[in-house]
Design an enzyme around this catalytic site. Sequence first.
Site, short mmCIF file in Angstrom:
data_model
loop_
_atom_site.label_atom_id
_atom_site.label_comp_id
_atom_site.label_asym_id
_atom_site.label_seq_id
_atom_site.Cartn_x
_atom_site.Cartn_y
_atom_site.Cartn_z
N LYS A 71 65.16 -1.75 -11.92
CA LYS A 71 64.90 -0.52 -11.19
C LYS A 71 65.58 0.62 -11.92
O LYS A 71 66.69 0.45 -12.43
CB LYS A 71 65.43 -0.61 -9.76
CG LYS A 71 64.66 -1.58 -8.88
CD LYS A 71 65.17 -1.52 -7.44
CE LYS A 71 64.40 -2.49 -6.57
NZ LYS A 71 64.88 -2.46 -5.16
N HIS A 81 68.76 5.55 -10.38
CA HIS A 81 68.46 6.74 -9.58
C HIS A 81 69.74 7.44 -9.15
O HIS A 81 70.86 6.97 -9.38
CB HIS A 81 67.57 6.38 -8.40
CG HIS A 81 68.21 5.46 -7.40
ND1 HIS A 81 69.15 5.89 -6.50
CD2 HIS A 81 68.03 4.14 -7.16
CE1 HIS A 81 69.53 4.88 -5.75
NE2 HIS A 81 68.86 3.81 -6.12
N HIS A 100 73.05 5.99 -7.56
CA HIS A 100 74.12 5.37 -8.34
C HIS A 100 74.95 6.41 -9.09
O HIS A 100 75.94 6.07 -9.74
CB HIS A 100 73.53 4.41 -9.36
CG HIS A 100 72.72 3.30 -8.75
ND1 HIS A 100 71.35 3.25 -8.85
CD2 HIS A 100 73.10 2.23 -8.02
CE1 HIS A 100 70.91 2.18 -8.21
NE2 HIS A 100 71.95 1.54 -7.69
#
Length: 1255
Positions: free
Chosen positions: A788, A791, A794
Amino acid sequence: MEHAGHGGGGGGMGNSNFSTVNTELARRFWYIVAGFVGAFLLIRIVNWYKDHSRIRRRASNSVEFPTKPSNKFLETWATLTAVVREASYPQLYVPFKGISWLTPPPLGRVIALLVYWIVVIYMMTEGAIINDAFFWERIGYRNGWITVTQVPLLYLLSSNHEKLNWLHRWVARTMLVSGAVHGWHFYADWARSGLVDYQINLLPIIKYGFGAWGVLLWACVSGLAPLRRMSYEFFVLQHIVTAVVFIWLVYMHVPADARYNVWVCRTALLLWQNIKVFPDKAKCNGGQKVGHQAQVRAVGDSITVVTIKDVHFKWRAGQHLYLWMPRVGIAEAHPYTIACARQLPETCICNSIQLVVRKQKGFSKRLHEFASKSQAEGKKDRLTVFVSGPFGAPPRWDVYETIILISASTGTSFTLPILESVIQSKQTNCVKRIDLLLTTKQGEEIDFYVTRVHQLIDQAKNTGVELNVHIAVTQGPTTFTDGHTTNTKIKTVGISSASSSGSNLAPRQQLKEQVQVARTPSPLAVDIEQAALAVPVERKRTSNVITDSHFFYSSVRPDIETFIRGPVEATGVTPISSKQRKGTSTTFKANPSISINSGRVVTSPFLQLLRQRSIYPPAMTSQLEQLVQKVEGLSLDAFADKYPNCHPEVNPFDLYRAHLSSVLGEVTGVDTKIIYPALAWTASLDKGDLVLPAPALRIKGKKPDELAAEWGAKFPEDDILFEKPTVSGYFMTFFLKPEPLTKALLPLIRSQGRDFGRNKYHGLKDPKDPSKGKKRMIVEFSSPNIAKPFHAGHLRSTIIGGFLANLYDIAGWDVTRINYLGDWGKQYGLLALGFEKYGDEETLEQDPINHLFQLYVRINTEMSAEKEEFEKRKQAGEDISELEANSLDEQARRYFRKMTDRDPDALAMWRRFRDLSIVRYQQTYARLNIHFDEYSGESQVSEEEMEKIGKEMEEKGIAKEDKGAMIVDFQELIPGKEGKRLEKPIVRKRDGTALYLTRDISELLNRHKKYDFDHMIYVVASAQDLHLKQLFKIIELLGHKDIAAKCQHINFGLVLGMSTRKGTVKFLDDILRDVADKMHETMRKNETKYSQVENPEATADVLGISSVMVQDMTGKRINNYTFNMDQMTSFEGDTGPYLQYAHARIASIKRRADIPDEEVDTADLSLLTEPHAVNIVRLLVQWPDVIANTLRTLEPVTVLAYLFKMTHALSSSYDHLKIVGSERELMKARLALYDAAHVVLGNGMRLLGLSPVDR
């Protein structure tokens, strides 16, 4: 309260025997009430005349002290009111625990009660005690009338204002007595005639009377303090029900001519406050007909800010209102002080009020939990609330010459609006001085109040008001989470902390010059919500220099008597200006340091530089040598014992503190071990370099201000390090003599370079024995999910974690950085299915993360659609068991089962996804100057280990079975509130699958076995607070209390505004690219400077990353903040680009000067006498202290605030400390100063994780 048909002749309250007299008495009662109201009105008229007279004389400037009475009448009035006021204060206090609630009211209220009782007793007995045939009836009727006559007063006094509410309670108790007299006399009369049963059966209204008296008795008993405080929410609910039932029973009991309804007027007032027939929605953007629109926001762990919008009434500073918020408390109304002085200037609603609610229990706790949950979920809930108020009759604040405001904790929401109303007033006022005392146990409770006070500083100066602010944090730190304590740990935006953020410091003789700073006044934000979020106000390189106001910080309980006496005694005295102070000569005195490598005594580089440069005047040389001889014979152990945490070889300013402690030890007779930690940084240039609060030395028998004055007088006149202290109240302020510091510090910084500020003592297991090695620190942070994109969610963990790892590395710890990846679970089975169906090898190699993410989204969408289709078929009655057995969800489950069974092909696919993702992550981390020593993950914890932990928890009674699952019931394991707060987490599902908590327990224990760490930090969002508390508590219950004590959760708030218009998450790479493009666009606006940049694209990327990281670190970690690209990329204000600009500008000055370092080394630093140069030196010497204090706060903003102070001081100095065009020797000296500043600024930026640019 039987009022009809009683006794011999029967009849109601209108009985011809008694009605005339009783009606007249009732009329007199209300005449007396009206008389008192009229008297209070007359008092207010006289006070208005007095206030108006003061303002008129102040406007005319006809007298020096307009607040003094101008005629005999006002003089007499002032004396009379003062006598009455002081006489009303005495109170007999019951000091015994458990019965302190029996403490009677103050004398003033006691006198008021006595007057009221005299009136009631007079009416109960006047003409009633006649020994005839009607004796019992007459007294019974009379007291019935008196009781009912008080009912309207009882309800009118049920104000939400405590100044009336106390009387409401006593009126109820008085009614209980008069009602008892009324009923007892009738009952006694009937008993004498044997007619008790007959009367009760004949007249049902008697039962209503008994019921009304019983309800009143319950109201009085339940209103007693111990019962009222047991459960305030329940008390309020039952009290409302009691009031309704009581009034109904009285209505049924009394005849028609006694049924008063005067309390209806209060209902009308309540409706007017909460109903708007025609709200102006276009103007108010949110106005509504019923109630008021409100927003709530949680600030930190204990504060909730409520913004009530579009109120159509006015209020004054010091008033409060009652708040009813049905969604949080259906039957609760609570009083809160209005925490803003007037309409909020930047809200979208016409007239808004803010309330500050401290979380305790009941309603306030639920409110904070509601606000926290809404923020965590990204919601902006708009609630409907109802208000009653405003209540209170505060005096007119601007008619006093001196105002003293004292508040504790969130009580500041009462005092601060008063301060704002005076400072911000555009009308003529009499105020010359305001002293504000803010005291609290934990500094975070008043953090945003201190921010608002700071914003008032400039306006106070402009209005000519002397503003003195005293802040006392009596228990624990302001923003500290690691349990350490320090002396003055206030950390706010724009106000320096004690020894953390530093302060712009100037010697006393420099007060003669006005410090010139490039500044633009910032808008005064009254909005608490904005202040609480600690979002920096948009401003242009605002200096934090405060020249006409006083800030004092303390960690001891303040002496209230001394605090009040100072300003009171100073009233009417013209203060001495700073220009009238005498300057003194500049000298210096230093202590040697001790070598850490052995027991031998050596002289530090700092002291060596002092001696080599012969910086002392001949007269001072012998004194210096005496000081050196006094200290040089000490071993390291003896030195550390005498001055704890004092390490002159790494922190030059420790020499000053040690010397001052030694001198004060001789002056005060107090042990230096007590003095040394009590010395604190001041807050601004004109407040000196160090301050000592006399109460901190714990001397009994004398008042602190008297001790401070005595010690100040005894302080040596010719001390070679400090000037004679300035004494203000119980504070002693010390000014350094800066010339020797300048000559020694600048070469030291330039020679140590990147090592300046490092202190290896913090990281040693035993500072007295370095051979025992360093302490081991584990920092777990970032932790994205494999496959993933990285984004914005984090972002904060990565930035804060990288900063903390750097901080402990600089402090000498052995730091291991761990990235605990989300790399295991059924979702990887689903991802494998997606890759098999839609995957592309070439795209996977080029951009693995985005490709895998797109595959995951696509296959997950198909699975969701499939589930919806299955649900429809189920409802239609179809048998879909075969379809479900081959569904995508089931296929993903089977694939993950293959992974857990260690199937080679499944693991190979998973490992490939993991490795490719890590490579891509490393590229992103490199842009942020972050690296990891270990990429761990959920996959590293085996099923066998989790099964073993599960069995151990079950065997030790920690976990138990519940409906097929295994849970930990903390309420059974831990008594009280703590167990309840930890809830009942599941550690294993019904199907035997272990959950995150079980995995984390195994990982923590394995990690301790592998690293044997001394401390471990989890950098995880505040949404995981409960999870981490559960984890640490289970580790403790398993018998590893020592390991649990080593673990710490560093939490943080949310980043708001990071989503696209479609509501989808915006990825970090996209954000960094957009910010870099924005910076590149900004850079191109200045073609001259743009052309000088060697690689503008790379520089724009660095500036963009700096802007993102600095905005993230500007406020306290726990606060949410809004992602604002325009603000963060600006070169104006405290932003990342401005910080980089300040660093690059110094580099540009060095290039333009073109003087070799070897020649700069020979500079005559005695030429640096200008105030701006000295201010910079005083900031530079604070850098090691800033690092030490940051180890306690663990807040990036502690470092960032210091760096911006440095940049402000540098910015203001360039016009005064020109290099190009100056004489050669002066050029060299100034270049040495700027070079040292360049070193410290770069060190600070690298600590934050930034890459300093030179162009």
